[in-house]
Design an enzyme around this catalytic site. Structure first.
Site, PDB file in Angstrom:
ATOM      1  N   LYS A  52      35.022  44.875  36.457  1.00 27.41           N
ATOM      2  CA  LYS A  52      36.712  44.999  36.025  1.00 27.41           C
ATOM      3  C   LYS A  52      36.708  44.278  34.720  1.00 27.41           C
ATOM      4  O   LYS A  52      37.387  44.793  33.775  1.00 27.41           O
ATOM      5  CB  LYS A  52      37.396  44.700  37.158  1.00 27.41           C
ATOM      6  CG  LYS A  52      37.356  45.719  38.542  1.00 27.41           C
ATOM      7  CD  LYS A  52      38.219  44.875  39.476  1.00 27.41           C
ATOM      8  CE  LYS A  52      38.123  46.037  40.844  1.00 27.41           C
ATOM      9  NZ  LYS A  52      38.900  45.340  41.837  1.00 27.41           N
ATOM     10  N   GLN A  96      41.306  40.226  44.395  1.00 32.22           N
ATOM     11  CA  GLN A  96      40.379  40.856  45.048  1.00 32.22           C
ATOM     12  C   GLN A  96      40.313  40.478  46.459  1.00 32.22           C
ATOM     13  O   GLN A  96      40.244  39.277  46.949  1.00 32.22           O
ATOM     14  CB  GLN A  96      38.900  40.514  44.369  1.00 32.22           C
ATOM     15  CG  GLN A  96      37.834  41.301  44.581  1.00 32.22           C
ATOM     16  CD  GLN A  96      37.720  42.368  44.136  1.00 32.22           C
ATOM     17  OE1 GLN A  96      38.337  42.783  43.147  1.00 32.22           O
ATOM     18  NE2 GLN A  96      36.967  43.570  44.898  1.00 32.22           N
ATOM     19  N   ASP A 119      46.787  47.239  41.328  1.00 27.73           N
ATOM     20  CA  ASP A 119      46.165  47.755  42.353  1.00 27.73           C
ATOM     21  C   ASP A 119      46.733  48.848  43.137  1.00 27.73           C
ATOM     22  O   ASP A 119      46.223  49.627  44.164  1.00 27.73           O
ATOM     23  CB  ASP A 119      45.459  46.593  43.425  1.00 27.73           C
ATOM     24  CG  ASP A 119      44.150  46.331  43.255  1.00 27.73           C
ATOM     25  OD1 ASP A 119      43.582  47.105  42.706  1.00 27.73           O
ATOM     26  OD2 ASP A 119      43.819  45.016  43.583  1.00 27.73           O
TER      27      ASP A 119
HETATM   28  N1  GUN Z   1      38.258  45.379  47.484  1.00 32.56           N
HETATM   29  C1  GUN Z   1      37.789  46.365  47.827  1.00 32.56           C
HETATM   30  N2  GUN Z   1      38.429  47.383  46.890  1.00 32.56           N
HETATM   31  C2  GUN Z   1      39.490  46.708  46.226  1.00 32.56           C
HETATM   32  C3  GUN Z   1      40.305  46.992  45.370  1.00 32.56           C
HETATM   33  O1  GUN Z   1      40.303  48.245  44.688  1.00 32.56           O
HETATM   34  N3  GUN Z   1      41.014  45.817  44.724  1.00 32.56           N
HETATM   35  C4  GUN Z   1      41.297  44.848  45.299  1.00 32.56           C
HETATM   36  N4  GUN Z   1      41.992  43.997  44.802  1.00 32.56           N
HETATM   37  N5  GUN Z   1      40.084  44.322  46.170  1.00 32.56           N
HETATM   38  C5  GUN Z   1      39.389  45.430  46.802  1.00 32.56           C
END
Ligand code: GUN
Length: 293
Positions: A52, A96, A119
């Site tokens: 990211k 996350q 998100d």
């Molecule tokens: N854990 C697995 N996929 C995601 C996601 O798309 N966003 C976040 N914040 N955590 C995750």
């Protein structure tokens, strides 16, 4: 059979975003700014967050990574979220997941200002998405929709089987596939661990979206000829043939299933890169403040 190249599409979209960011900067404005909170040292989460941050660089965004040890308290995390909610230099941020057991993920998600929830996990964004209102759409479902669109895959009137009912993928993607839109207008069946006829449902499906997190679950005999198969699985399976010691493995037994498909996503290089790019898109939308006025 045509391979759906998520990596190539994601690269094109990142280019498109970078062009828009260059225009924003040329007008004297600051670039979009994404912050990410990472708790602990889970290998998968470390990798995702690193991807990211790298994508932010490629798009010309600013990014801030905020790390905590897994001993962090819920109160400390909530205080940081409140700070980010009020920081006008941050357009959007993510926490996350998964979080350590002593922290309530739901409480954390609901503490995020929905206008910065890139998100798309906050109930306001989930609810608005489900009734077709402008909202941050959760990144993986948004990435899947974009792949269907860019490959011109027909969805109206098709029988779409979603495997898995998570809040992050299964539920929102099922919802998007029934929206009056393209992609959408599908007849959707959601199968999960209690489904008695999962195999039969898959055998009838025109489109299968596999998001169970069970490596190689979908076998050749579960897929009809000409089906479209979208594999959302990304389980790290131990491997002696890779340098990292694991192999990213999808929910679909690719070698058996691919020959029967009209389209299929690979793992890696399918849905994964599209998830990251959808987050970039949401961050750009957050910076432009166009969704919520
Ligand atoms: N854990 C697995 N996929 C995601 C996601 O798309 N966003 C976040 N914040 N955590 C995750």
């Amino acid at each position: 059979m045509q391979l759906i190249d998520g990596k190539a599409i994601a690269d094109i979209i990142k280019q498109e975003i970078a062009v828009e960011v260059a225009t924003i900067k040329s007008m004297g404005q600051r670039p979009p700014h994404l912050a990410a909170i990472l708790v602990g040292h889970d290998g998968g989460s470390e990798t995702y967050v690193a991807h990211k941050v790298k994508a932010c660089e490629q798009c010309g965004f600013d990014s801030t990574l905020i790390r905590y040890e897994d001993t962090v308290t819920e109160t400390e995390l909530l205080a940081k979220i409140s700070e980010l909610n009020n920081d006008t230099a941050i357009d959007g941020f993510i926490v996350q997941l998964p979080l350590p057991k002593h922290i309530s993920e739901q409480k954390i998600i609901e503490a995020i200002d929905y206008r910065k929830d890139v998100d798309g996990f906050h109930p306001i964004n989930v609810g608005r998405t489900s009734i077709g209102l402008p909202a941050f759409v959760s990144a993986t479902p948004a990435g899947i929709m974009e792949l269907l669109k860019r490959y011109g895959i027909a969805t109206a009137g098709k029988h779409c089987v979603v495997l898995g009912r998570s809040n992050i993928v299964g539920k929102p993607v099922a919802n998007l596939m029934i929206q009056k839109a393209y992609p959408g207008n599908a007849t959707v069946t959601v199968c999960h661990s209690y489904s008695a006829d999962l195999v039969e449902q898959c055998q009838k499906a025109d489109i299968i979206i596999a998001a169970l997190g069970q490596p190689n679950f979908v076998k050749g005999n579960m897929v009809k000829d000409g089906a479209v198969v979208i594999d959302v699985g990304t389980t790290r399976v131990p491997s002696t043939t890779t340098k990292s010691g694991f192999k990213l493995t999808g929910d679909v037994l690719f070698d058996e299933v691919a020959p029967k498909c009209s389209y299929i996503t690979p793992v890696p290089g399918g849905v994964g890169p599209m998830t990251i790019v959808s987050l970039m898109r949401n961050t750009l939308l957050a910076a432009k403040k166009e969704l919520f006025k």
